[in-house]
Design a protein around this motif. Structure first.
Motif, PDB file in Angstrom:
ATOM      1  N   ALA A 277       0.911  -1.246  -0.041  1.00  0.00           N
ATOM      2  CA  ALA A 277      -0.031   0.026   0.033  1.00  0.00           C
ATOM      3  C   ALA A 277       1.066   1.219   0.093  1.00  0.00           C
ATOM      4  CB  ALA A 277      -0.928   0.126   1.313  1.00  0.00           C
ATOM      5  N   VAL A 278       0.664   2.215  -0.708  1.00  0.00           N
ATOM      6  CA  VAL A 278       1.232   3.506  -0.583  1.00  0.00           C
ATOM      7  C   VAL A 278       0.467   4.820  -0.573  1.00  0.00           C
ATOM      8  CG1 VAL A 278       3.265   2.361  -2.130  1.00  0.00           C
ATOM      9  CG2 VAL A 278       0.999   3.447  -3.267  1.00  0.00           C
TER      10      VAL A 278
ATOM     11  N   ASN B 177      -3.626  -7.598  -2.564  1.00  0.00           N
ATOM     12  CA  ASN B 177      -2.997  -8.860  -2.120  1.00  0.00           C
ATOM     13  C   ASN B 177      -2.217  -8.353  -0.710  1.00  0.00           C
ATOM     14  OD1 ASN B 177      -3.840 -11.217  -3.176  1.00  0.00           O
ATOM     15  ND2 ASN B 177      -1.605 -11.601  -3.899  1.00  0.00           N
ATOM     16  N   HIS B 178      -2.346  -7.080  -0.338  1.00  0.00           N
ATOM     17  CA  HIS B 178      -1.687  -6.844   0.936  1.00  0.00           C
ATOM     18  C   HIS B 178      -2.237  -7.437   2.155  1.00  0.00           C
ATOM     19  CE1 HIS B 178       1.358  -4.496   2.774  1.00  0.00           C
ATOM     20  NE2 HIS B 178       0.493  -3.360   3.307  1.00  0.00           N
ATOM     21  N   LEU B 179      -3.600  -7.967   2.073  1.00  0.00           N
ATOM     22  CA  LEU B 179      -4.222  -8.361   3.010  1.00  0.00           C
ATOM     23  C   LEU B 179      -3.387  -9.895   3.327  1.00  0.00           C
ATOM     24  CD1 LEU B 179      -7.987  -8.404   2.015  1.00  0.00           C
ATOM     25  CD2 LEU B 179      -6.926  -7.222   3.910  1.00  0.00           C
ATOM     26  N   ARG B 180      -2.905 -10.493   2.142  1.00  0.00           N
ATOM     27  CA  ARG B 180      -2.111 -11.791   2.335  1.00  0.00           C
ATOM     28  C   ARG B 180      -0.823 -11.553   3.215  1.00  0.00           C
ATOM     29  NH1 ARG B 180      -0.408 -14.725  -3.170  1.00  0.00           N
ATOM     30  NH2 ARG B 180       0.450 -16.534  -2.438  1.00  0.00           N
TER      31      ARG B 180
ATOM     32  N   ASN C 111      -7.682 -17.845   7.693  1.00  0.00           N
ATOM     33  CA  ASN C 111      -8.746 -16.954   7.683  1.00  0.00           C
ATOM     34  C   ASN C 111      -8.832 -16.295   8.758  1.00  0.00           C
ATOM     35  OD1 ASN C 111      -9.816 -18.381   5.402  1.00  0.00           O
ATOM     36  ND2 ASN C 111     -10.315 -20.079   6.282  1.00  0.00           N
ATOM     37  N   THR C 112      -7.920 -15.339   8.752  1.00  0.00           N
ATOM     38  CA  THR C 112      -7.964 -14.283  10.156  1.00  0.00           C
ATOM     39  C   THR C 112      -9.110 -13.558  10.219  1.00  0.00           C
ATOM     40  OG1 THR C 112      -5.866 -13.602   9.242  1.00  0.00           O
ATOM     41  CG2 THR C 112      -6.543 -12.305  10.753  1.00  0.00           C
ATOM     42  N   PRO C 113      -9.764 -13.616  11.636  1.00  0.00           N
ATOM     43  CA  PRO C 113     -11.060 -13.058  11.777  1.00  0.00           C
ATOM     44  C   PRO C 113     -11.293 -11.510  11.509  1.00  0.00           C
ATOM     45  CG  PRO C 113     -10.113 -14.438  13.846  1.00  0.00           C
ATOM     46  CD  PRO C 113      -9.089 -14.093  12.647  1.00  0.00           C
ATOM     47  N   GLU C 114     -12.439 -11.177  10.775  1.00  0.00           N
ATOM     48  CA  GLU C 114     -12.432  -9.833  10.226  1.00  0.00           C
ATOM     49  C   GLU C 114     -12.032  -8.844  11.459  1.00  0.00           C
ATOM     50  OE1 GLU C 114     -16.037  -7.021   8.700  1.00  0.00           O
ATOM     51  OE2 GLU C 114     -16.388  -9.144   8.157  1.00  0.00           O
ATOM     52  N   ALA C 115     -12.367  -8.779  12.528  1.00  0.00           N
ATOM     53  CA  ALA C 115     -11.921  -7.539  13.471  1.00  0.00           C
ATOM     54  C   ALA C 115     -10.399  -7.630  13.645  1.00  0.00           C
ATOM     55  CB  ALA C 115     -12.698  -8.304  15.040  1.00  0.00           C
TER      56      ALA C 115
ATOM     57  N   ILE D  82      -8.127  -8.485  11.007  1.00  0.00           N
ATOM     58  CA  ILE D  82      -7.747  -8.114   9.720  1.00  0.00           C
ATOM     59  C   ILE D  82      -8.319  -6.747   9.546  1.00  0.00           C
ATOM     60  CG2 ILE D  82      -9.354  -8.993   8.143  1.00  0.00           C
ATOM     61  CD1 ILE D  82      -5.734  -9.316   7.580  1.00  0.00           C
ATOM     62  N   GLY D  83      -9.532  -6.230   9.874  1.00  0.00           N
ATOM     63  CA  GLY D  83      -9.900  -4.911   9.652  1.00  0.00           C
ATOM     64  C   GLY D  83      -9.162  -4.080  10.275  1.00  0.00           C
TER      65      GLY D  83
END
Length: 812
Positions: free
Chosen positions: A374-375, A397-400, A421-425, A427-428
């Motif tokens: 991300a930039v 793909n930065h989520l990865r 599968n990281t929980p949404e809380a 990873i969010g």
């Protein structure tokens, strides 16, 4: 008030090499043609023209692009921003992505007889117009012409001229070229293929022009072999009208981190051209000045507004918006409320003109790309430092990256991290803080890698501390996951967040000073704010670029890097045996296991690097001449000695914990030995890097009684790496590889006598040190090599003696 004229320096191109911009000039008329001699407007811009009105009106007639330039815009300052909009796979080794900025330069359109020229302007060198030196500055900083085209026609009321603009985008112009000189050489680029280069689109908005054009180059070794010997890329050229009402600049101070612009004042009373810097920031002016003066929170006249890209998934939008508006806490310290606002993309009915390409809109772009990044770039008026517009780029793909890092660095302590599968809380929250970090860049703040060293390392194991203060005083530090926390440390915070340094820096850069009529008049107040915080590590800045300050490193946590790395490695040892279970999915191969395990190797290397920097390290505390005390202080000898002890234990012993056969048997056949050798060799090369050794030698000269000397370091290292030699134990394959690497690294210095490539090393004590260490090792091996009964180990000692002899003989 004396009006200042700013003039061009010798450098107009920053991102594409140190050359004057290449000019493209169509054949100019010998004399200024009368308007009556030109074609009629309707003959040039025909009924078939595809036109777009805005700053200029752009016209496509057949395959030709025309600009209709209002006379009122001649001599006006415009910012030409060149970006890469599309690249082939693997371009630049994968580090050059869509959205990468190529260049940023100010241009002016100037009418010259029957031609219109585009000139490149710079505001780096300046002088008062009425000063005697003004003419010299003007003469020695002549504006180059980037592009020229003849006038084709005038419009009906003679308020605009029409020129053909295609030559700027269809020829190879170095100042807006997407391929750097380094990549041209790497890919053996021959020339631009004009038959496969063309203008894709041209759009006009009220304050900017956007042109996209495809450039195709003939290349012998393109990044993708199946491209038939070519490199094609899509470039985006943005031409932005700069504001007439200029913002008052703010002088930079290296004690507070800001992106800056260099300036040279030839009217300075100093006995030289006075060089200084101004900071890059948005123009925020209070709506109610009297209320602002009374200390009340006031909204700015023009707040900073970010729109979300329409492509942003709905589930992630709340986190993006929170990351943007988190900065309001910092702006409140500067006296502003609602200074930064996040908005959903407007519908066609709400705003039919909305476009991410329009400079009036700053956008957080969501890019469907395999890039893991991300930039937070921004567009800046180089005259004043005012940030005009910004587009944050989030690559899908930065989520990865964060999923993997969370598992690796927090899996031992946090059950939520033990899944792909990281929980949404979680990873969010990570996404929110990444966006906040990138917005920080777009507000003008660079990385502050020193921030994390302000907190005691063990405080990061405390729930009360981390929930209140985060992992570091600044979100602009690289401190993504709390790897210091240990199993059993309940309710600690694992994700970074905004901290006290961020609030301090925003106040310093953005607080409006109504009584100051110039940048110089602000300086006493700005200096006062810095001195009020002097000595408090929470408010110190360090960019981490020197490589010498262990307190200023990327991804490091806490004041004690050795302790932090001990905690980090301890967690990795608990994670590795569980990776098969945590990454496996029925019906799928082990690609995720392979990926996560290799990234774990990388993080292990990072922990080692954090410790290595203490050896020969120097603490830097940024000060000005009115502050007492030293700026540079060597790391205490006991810390350096402890660092080498840690390295002998964790870096230079066989990492059996990484060699889990249940794991390795699922992802590789026999690469472990080479991989471990590579990791250990890189750590060893880092530790024995010449600048580190030179710092240790220099420190010994001025601090002989307290310094950790290079001889002591080499002795401790030799005893650790060659422990089997002194204990007559069997040496395994991993240790033999490491021992060979030690001899090879030391020998590489001695061999420089043969090549004489590095006089700096040849004339230093490093040569004597390495030759002496090799001879010492050779003597020790010869005395002890026949002890023990392991034949391969004996052969190994003989091989090392032969390597040492070869290195020493090479100097003869």
């Amino acid at each position: 008030m004396i009006r200042k004229i700013v003039l061009l320096g010798t450098l107009a191109v920053f991102s594409v090499g140190c050359k004057t911009p290449q000019s493209i000039t169509q054949e100019a008329p010998k004399a200024d043609k009368k308007k009556s001699d030109l074609k009629e407007y309707s003959k040039v811009i025909t009924a078939e023209a595809k036109s777009d009105e805005g700053l200029f009106t752009t016209h496509f007639v057949d395959d030709k692009l025309y600009f209709e330039i209002p006379v009122a815009l001649f001599e006006k300052d415009m910012l030409l921003v060149s970006r890469i909009a599309g690249v082939p796979s693997g371009f630049g080794g994968g580090y050059v992505n869509a959205g990468s900025k190529v260049n940023e330069q100010v241009v002016r359109w100037v009418k010259r007889n029957g031609n219109v020229d585009m000139k490149v302007i710079s505001f780096e060198n300046q002088s008062d117009e009425e000063s005697p030196i003004y003419k010299s500055v003007q003469a020695n900083n002549f504006f180059p012409i980037l592009f020229s085209s003849k006038i084709e026609a005038w419009n009906a009321d003679s308020t605009s001229v029409v020129i053909e603009a295609g030559g700027l985008f269809e020829n190879e112009v170095e100042a807006i070229n997407g391929i750097s000189s380094r990549l041209r050489k790497e890919y053996k680029v021959k020339k631009l293929d004009k038959s496969r280069s063309y203008i894709e689109s041209a759009s006009s908005y009220p304050q900017n022009i956007e042109v996209k054009h495809v450039m195709t180059y003939e290349a012998e070794t393109p990044p993708e072999r199946d491209q038939a010997g070519t490199i094609s890329m899509l470039l985006n050229q943005s031409m932005i009208l700069l504001p007439e009402n200029k913002m008052q600049p703010r002088l930079a101070d290296y004690r507070v981190g800001w992106f800056t612009i260099d300036k040279y004042d030839y009217n300075s009373e100093e006995l030289k051209a006075d060089d200084y810097e101004i900071i890059r920031r948005w123009k925020l002016i209070p709506k109610d000045m009297e209320a602002y003066k009374r200390g009340e929170l006031v909204e700015p006249v023009d707040p900073i507004v970010y729109y979300l890209d329409p492509a942003t998934p709905e589930k992630w939008r709340p986190y993006f918006k929170q990351g943007i508006e988190d900065w309001n806490v910092a702006f409140e310290k500067a006296g502003f409320k609602n200074a930064i606002i996040a908005k959903d993309p407007p519908s066609k009915e709400e705003d039919p003109e909305f476009s991410p390409e329009d400079v009036r809109y700053s956008v957080v772009r969501y890019v469907a790309s395999t890039t893991r990044n991300a930039v937070g770039p921004s567009v800046t008026d180089p005259r004043t430092g005012e940030i005009i517009e910004s587009d944050i780029i989030w690559y899908h793909n930065h989520l990865r990256s964060y999923r993997n890092r969370f598992m690796i660095e927090a899996g031992a302590q946090n059950p939520d991290a033990r899944t792909l599968n990281t929980p949404e809380a979680e990873i969010g929250e990570m996404m929110r803080m990444v966006i906040a970090h990138e917005v920080g860049h777009a507000l003008g703040l660079p990385h502050n890698m020193k921030a994390s060293s302000a907190y005691p390392t063990d405080s990061l194991r405390s729930a009360e501390f981390t929930q209140k203060y985060g992992l570091t005083p600044s979100i602009m530090d690289y401190a993504r996951v709390n790897y210091v926390a240990q199993p059993g440390d309940e309710d600690v915070r694992y994700i970074r967040m905004m901290g006290p340094y961020d609030l301090y820096a925003i106040n310093w850069g953005y607080r409006y000073l109504p009584e100051a009529d110039s940048a110089q008049e602000e300086k006493d107040t700005l200096d006062k704010w810095i001195l009020e915080k002097a000595g408090d590590p929470v408010y110190e800045f360090g960019n981490g670029y020197s490589g010498a300050d262990p307190q200023s490193q990327r991804e490091s946590l806490g004041k004690d890097q050795i302790k932090a790395s001990e905690y980090g490695v301890s967690n990795l040892k608990k994670v590795v045996p569980n990776l098969v279970e945590w990454t496996s999915k029925d019906g799928y191969a082990y690609d995720d296991l392979d990926e996560v395990y290799r990234e774990l190797n990388y993080m292990w290397r990072g922990y080692l690097s954090h410790v290595i920097t203490n050896v020969g390290g120097v603490y830097e505390t940024r000060k000005t001449s009115d502050q007492s005390g030293a700026i540079y202080e060597p790391v205490p000898s006991e810390i350096q000695e402890n660092a080498v002890e840690f390295l002998n234990k964790e870096a230079f012993s066989t990492p059996n914990w990484m060699l889990d056969q249940d794991l390795l048997s699922r992802i590789e056949s026999s690469e472990a030995i080479n991989r471990i050798q590579s990791l250990q060799t890189r750590a060893l090369e880092n530790l024995l890097e010449k600048d580190r050794l030179k710092r240790m030698i220099a420190n010994q000269e001025v601090n002989a009684k307290q310094a950790y000397t290079v001889v002591e370091m080499m002795t401790d290292l030799r005893k650790g790496i060659f422990s089997e030699l002194y204990t007559s134990e069997k040496s395994d394959a991993y240790r033999r590889n490491l021992q060979r690497s030690f001899v090879d690294v030391a020998a590489s210095y001695v061999k420089e006598l043969e090549t004489r490539e590095n006089d700096e090393v040849l004339k230093s004590d490093i040569m004597a040190l390495m030759r002496g260490e090799l001879n010492r090792l050779k003597n020790d091996i010869n005395r002890r090599k026949n002890r023990g009964d392991h034949e391969l180990t004996k052969y190994h000692w003989e091989d090392l003696v032969a390597r040492i002899d070869k290195a020493i003989l090479a100097e003869a």
